[in-house]
Design a protein around this motif. Structure first.
Motif, PDB file in Angstrom:
ATOM      1  N   ASN A 124       0.826  -1.206   0.000  1.00 38.14           N
ATOM      2  CA  ASN A 124       0.000   0.000   0.000  1.00 38.14           C
ATOM      3  C   ASN A 124       0.864   1.262   0.000  1.00 38.14           C
ATOM      4  O   ASN A 124       0.567   2.243  -0.684  1.00 38.14           O
ATOM      5  N   GLU A 125       1.949   1.235   0.776  1.00 40.23           N
ATOM      6  CA  GLU A 125       2.851   2.380   0.808  1.00 40.23           C
ATOM      7  C   GLU A 125       3.526   2.572  -0.552  1.00 40.23           C
ATOM      8  O   GLU A 125       3.690   3.706  -1.027  1.00 40.23           O
ATOM      9  N   VAL A 129       2.504   1.517  -3.736  1.00 35.05           N
ATOM     10  CA  VAL A 129       1.659   1.917  -4.867  1.00 35.05           C
ATOM     11  C   VAL A 129       1.091   3.315  -4.691  1.00 35.05           C
ATOM     12  O   VAL A 129       0.627   3.917  -5.660  1.00 35.05           O
ATOM     13  N   ASN A 130       1.120   3.848  -3.471  1.00 37.11           N
ATOM     14  CA  ASN A 130       0.609   5.207  -3.249  1.00 37.11           C
ATOM     15  C   ASN A 130       1.703   6.268  -3.312  1.00 37.11           C
ATOM     16  O   ASN A 130       1.432   7.459  -3.120  1.00 37.11           O
ATOM     17  N   ALA A 131       2.944   5.828  -3.593  1.00 40.36           N
ATOM     18  CA  ALA A 131       4.030   6.793  -3.736  1.00 40.36           C
ATOM     19  C   ALA A 131       3.783   7.638  -4.984  1.00 40.36           C
ATOM     20  O   ALA A 131       3.467   7.103  -6.045  1.00 40.36           O
ATOM     21  N   PRO A 132       3.918   8.956  -4.904  1.00 42.06           N
ATOM     22  CA  PRO A 132       3.643   9.835  -6.054  1.00 42.06           C
ATOM     23  C   PRO A 132       4.439   9.474  -7.300  1.00 42.06           C
ATOM     24  O   PRO A 132       3.927   9.522  -8.412  1.00 42.06           O
ATOM     25  N   GLN A 190       2.624   6.527  -8.854  1.00 47.55           N
ATOM     26  CA  GLN A 190       1.317   6.918  -9.369  1.00 47.55           C
ATOM     27  C   GLN A 190       1.429   7.773 -10.638  1.00 47.55           C
ATOM     28  O   GLN A 190       0.615   7.645 -11.554  1.00 47.55           O
ATOM     29  N   ASN A 191       2.443   8.627 -10.708  1.00 46.88           N
ATOM     30  CA  ASN A 191       2.551   9.593 -11.808  1.00 46.88           C
ATOM     31  C   ASN A 191       3.434   9.125 -12.958  1.00 46.88           C
ATOM     32  O   ASN A 191       3.646   9.871 -13.915  1.00 46.88           O
ATOM     33  N   VAL A 225      -2.724  -0.400 -11.529  1.00 47.62           N
ATOM     34  CA  VAL A 225      -1.936  -1.236 -10.628  1.00 47.62           C
ATOM     35  C   VAL A 225      -1.498  -2.529 -11.292  1.00 47.62           C
ATOM     36  O   VAL A 225      -0.425  -3.075 -10.989  1.00 47.62           O
TER      37      VAL A 225
END
Length: 696
Positions: free
Chosen positions: A109-110, A112-115, A118-119, A132
C-alpha cells in the motif's frame, strides 16, 4: 495500516517497556575473547543474543557504498551501516515482543501510493490513470529476469518496511506519552514559585588546593563508585614526527631554469595548447580574459605592460613556477547587466520534464523572439514573462541584475562583455538558447588573454632520498632505546600527539585520514613503546605508541584531571562545614569572616544567587526547605552554603492547566530519538567490527 488494532491492544505493554528502558543502565558488553571460536568466526556482532553475520554486514556495506557513489570513506560507511542494522533489529525486536508485524499489504500500500509510482506514465492507462496491474506486471518481469532494476526496487521495498516499523513503534509509544492536568499544574508551580532567602557562602577557593591531599587510591575508588561516568572504549595515544618532502631552494632553481629554457620556443609557437601539452605543463590553457586585480600581484604590472606575443617570467605563483605569453590585449567592463529569455530544449541542462521541443524548434523560437524585440524592444519584458523558462528573471522582465565576468557560462559571458550596451542576440549554452539584451556595462578597463605554462614545485629525487633517510635513521634510533621524545628533541624535530584514537577512527590529528596508522596502533601485536615508519603522500611519518587504554573503566591516570577537582571540593566542603557552626546566620557569618547575603525572586527555572551565580543544587534545596529554618552546610558548585528561606511566594492559580499539560505532552512525543537511545543503551550489544579493520 493493518497494525492499528494491535497498537491499541498492546499500548500499555509497550509503555511499560519504554519506561523500563528509560531507567535502565548500560550493561557491560561481552568481551571479544571468543570471537574466533567456531560459533563466532562468521559474526560481526550480536544484539540481544541475535547474531549479525559478516555476510549480512558486508552485503549492506557494499549496497550503501554503491548508493553513496564513492562519496563516503570505508569507515564512515561501516559506521552508518552498523547503526542502521542496530536500529532495524532493535525496532524489530520491540515490535515482535508486542506481537505487532508489518505485513506485505502494508508495504504494498505504501509503495503503490508513492507519487513517483502513481505519476509514472509507464504504469498509467491511456487516460492517465494509475493502473496497478501494469505496475505489478513490470515488477514481476524485473524479478523474473533478475535485473539490476529489480534489485533497486527490492531495496526500496525493504526501506519502506524498515521505515514503517520505525514509525509504527514511535507512534505507538508516543500515543502513551501524554500528560495529566496535575502534571501541568505542578510544572506551572515549579516554574513560577518565587523564593526569598538569606545565606552565608564560603567558597571552595577559601582553602588552598595545596592544603588538601588527593592520592591515587582515592581516585580509583571514586571511579569504581561511579562506573557509569567512566566507561570508555578502547583507545590509543600516539606521538609522531612527520618528515615532509619539500622542495629545497636548489630544487626550485632547477625547475626555474628548466622553464626559462622554454621561453624562446614559447614565443614563436603558433598553437599554445599543443605547446603546453608537449612540454609537460602542469597548467592547462585558459581562454578567458584576465583582469589585472586577479593576477599574481608581483607580476601583474609586468604582464599588463607587455605587448602581444611577449612572454613574461619565469615567476613564482604559489606552488608553481610559470611563464605567461600575452595572446590578446583588449578593453572590457568588469561588470555587466543584461536581460534574457531562456528557451530550453529536450536534452539541455536543468530542463523541466515537460519540455519536449527539439533543439531546432528552440532555435527557431529564439530567433523569432529576437526579431520581435529588435523591432520593439519594449516587448522584451512581456515576452520574458511568457516564454522564458528562467522563472526568477522572467518575473523581473528577464533582468539578471549586475554580474561580473566569471559568473556566467562562457558563451553567455562573452556576448555580454565583448559586446556593447544595447546589443541583442541569440546565444546557445548548455541550458538552451538565450535571447540576450545588454542593458548596461561599467568600469571599462584593459584586459589580457594569456597562455600560461606552469610547472609544479616538487622535491627532486635527491631531496626525497634525504627525507626518507632522515625518517629511517630516526626510526632506527628509536628502536635502540625507545626514547622517542628525547631523540626528537635532540634532533630538533617537532613531535606531535594524537590522543584518544578509537579502534574504528580513520583520522589522525594533524595528518588527516590515515586509517593505516590507526589500524596499526590497534594491531594485536602492537604494544606501548612500539613504533613504525609510514610512507604517506608527500611525507614520511614515524609513529610511536605512548599509551593504551583497553575497553572498560578509565584508568586513574587519565581520569585524574576529571576526578581531582571533584574530590578536592568534597574534602574542602568537609573542612568548611566544620566551621559553619552557630544558631543563627549572623553568628555563622561572623565566625567565618563572611556576610549574610540576600537573594529575592529565586525560581527553579532561574536558579541564580545574587553575587554568586548559577547554583541549581542550592536553590533546589531551598525549594523544599521549611520557612525560617536554618539549613546548615549544603554543598553547591562554588562552595558551601548555610541558608534560611524567609518567604515562598506561590503564583496565582490558573483556571486550568491544559496549556501546560499540552506542552509537556508534545515535548514527550518529540523525544523518539531519546527513546531509541534508551532502548539501545539497555540492549546487550557486541560490536566486533574492529576485528575486520585492525592490523595483524
Amino acid at each position: 495500516m493493518a497494525v492499528l488494532s494491535k497498537i491499541r491492544e498492546r499500548s500499555m505493554f509497550l509503555i511499560i517497556i519504554i519506561g523500563l528502558a528509560l531507567f535502565a543502565f548500560v550493561l557491560d558488553p561481552s568481551t571479544l575473547g571468543d570471537f574466533f571460536n567456531s560459533s563466532k568466526v562468521n559474526e560481526i556482532g550480536e544484539i540481544n543474543g541475535e547474531s549479525i553475520s559478516r555476510e549480512e554486514f558486508v552485503q549492506e556495506l557494499e549496497d550503501y557504498k554503491q548508493q553513496a557513489g564513492g562519496q563516503v570513506s570505508e569507515m564512515q560507511a561501516a559506521k552508518t551501516v552498523w547503526d542502521n542494522i542496530l536500529r532495524k533489529k532493535i525496532y524489530k525486536n520491540q515490535l515482535t515482543g508486542a506481537g505487532i508485524t508489518i505485513g506485505e499489504a502494508d508495504v504494498w500500500n505504501e509503495l503503490v501510493n508513492a507519487p513517483f509510482v502513481q505519476n509514472n506514465p509507464e504504469y498509467q492507462t491511456e487516460s492517465g490513470l494509475f493502473d496497478v496491474s501494469k505496475f505489478k506486471q513490470f515488477l514481476a518481469t524485473e524479478k523474473e529476469n533478475k535485473t539490476a532494476m529489480w534489485s533497486q526496487w527490492s531495496t526500496y521495498m525493504n526501506q519502506i518496511r524498515d521505515n514503517a516499523e520505525t514509525n509504527t513503534y514511535n507512534n505507538l509509544v508516543a500515543a502513551g506519552l501524554g500528560a495529566s492536568l496535575k502534571e501541568g499544574e505542578l510544572e506551572y508551580l515549579l516554574e513560577n514559585t518565587k523564593l526569598n532567602a538569606q545565606f552565608v557562602f564560603v567558597p571552595y577557593t577559601s582553602i588552598a588546593d595545596s592544603d588538601v591531599k588527593i592520592n591515587k587510591s582515592e581516585v580509583e575508588s571514586y571511579i569504581k563508585n561511579h562506573k557509569e561516568d567512566f566507561k570508555v572504549e578502547a583507545s590509543r595515544d600516539i606521538s609522531y614526527v612527520q618528515f615532509n618532502i619539500i622542495a629545497t631552494p636548489a630544487d626550485e632553481e632547477v625547475i626555474k631554469n628548466n622553464i626559462s629554457a622554454l621561453i624562446e620556443d614559447f614565443k614563436v609557437s603558433t598553437n599554445e595548447a599543443v605547446f603546453l601539452s608537449e612540454n609537460g605543463s602542469d597548467t592547462s590553457l585558459n581562454e578567458s580574459f584576465q583582469f589585472k586585480n586577479l593576477l599574481n600581484q608581483e607580476t601583474s604590472a609586468q604582464i599588463f605592460e607587455a605587448n602581444k606575443g611577449d612572454v613574461v617570467g619565469p615567476y613564482k605563483d604559489k606552488d608553481y613556477f610559470k611563464i605567461s605569453k600575452i595572446l590578446e590585449v583588449s578593453q572590457m567592463p568588469d561588470s555587466a547587466r543584461a536581460s534574457h529569455i531562456l528557451i530550453p530544449f529536450a536534452g539541455s541542462q536543468r530542463v523541466a520534464a515537460d519540455v519536449t521541443r527539439t533543439e531546432d524548434e528552440a532555435k527557431i523560437l529564439a530567433d523569432s523572439l529576437l526579431s520581435v524585440v529588435k523591432g520593439n524592444v519594449g516587448k522584451f519584458g512581456e515576452l520574458a514573462k511568457t516564454f522564458s523558462s528562467d522563472l526568477g528573471s522572467g518575473a523581473k522582465n528577464g533582468d539578471l541584475d549586475w554580474f561580473n565576468y566569471n559568473r556566467m557560462t562562457p558563451l553567455f559571458r562573452d556576448f555580454c562583455f565583448q559586446g556593447k550596451k544595447g546589443d541583442m542576440g541569440v546565444v546557445k549554452t548548455p541550458f538552451g538558447f538565450h535571447v540576450i539584451k545588454i542593458d548596461d556595462q561599467k568600469n571599462n578597463q584593459k584586459v589580457v588573454k594569456l597562455a600560461t605554462y606552469g610547472r609544479k614545485i616538487i622535491a627532486s629525487e635527491a631531496t626525497e632520498n634525504v627525507t626518507f633517510r632522515n625518517a629511517e635513521e630516526f626510526a632506527l634510533a628509536v628502536s635502540k632505546n625507545n626514547k622517542f621524545d628525547e631523540l626528537a628533541k635532540e634532533k630538533k624535530y617537532e613531535p606531535r600527539s594524537a590522543v584518544g584514537l578509537k579502534v574504528l577512527d580513520e583520522s589522525v590529528a594533524g595528518l588527516g585520514n590515515q586509517r593505516q596508522i590507526v589500524s596499526w596502533a590497534f594491531g594485536k601485536e602492537t604494544k606501548v613503546n612500539d613504533f613504525k615508519r609510514f610512507d604517506l603522500d608527500g611525507s614520511h611519518v614515524v609513529a610511536f605508541v605512548t599509551s593504551s587504554q583497553e575497553k572498560g573503566l578509565m584508568s586513574a591516570e587519565k581520569a585524574t584531571n576529571t576526578v581531582r577537582p571533584i574530590l578536592l571540593n568534597e574534602k574542602k566542603a568537609a573542612l568548611i562545614s566544620d566551621k559553619l557552626k552557630g544558631s543563627s546566620l549572623a553568628d555563622i557569618a561572623a565566625a567565618n569572616s563572611e556576610t549574610v547575603r540576600t537573594s529575592n525572586g529565586l525560581t527553579l527555572k532561574s536558579p541564580t544567587l545574587s553575587g554568586i551565580g548559577v547554583e541549581p543544587k542550592i536553590v533546589g534545596a531551598m525549594y523544599n526547605a521549611p520557612i525560617n529554618k536554618v539549613i546548615n552546610s549544603v554543598q553547591g558548585d562554588r562552595g558551601v552554603y548555610t541558608f534560611k528561606v524567609t518567604s515562598r511566594e506561590l503564583p496565582t492559580a490558573l483556571p486550568n492547566y491544559d496549556t501546560n499539560r499540552k506542552r509537556i505532552s508534545e515535548d514527550r512525543k518529540r523525544q523518539t530519538f531519546k527513546m531509541y537511545e534508551a532502548i539501545k543503551n539497555a540492549s546487550e550489544i557486541e560490536d566486533n567490527r574492529a576485528m575486520m579493520y585492525s592490523a595483524n
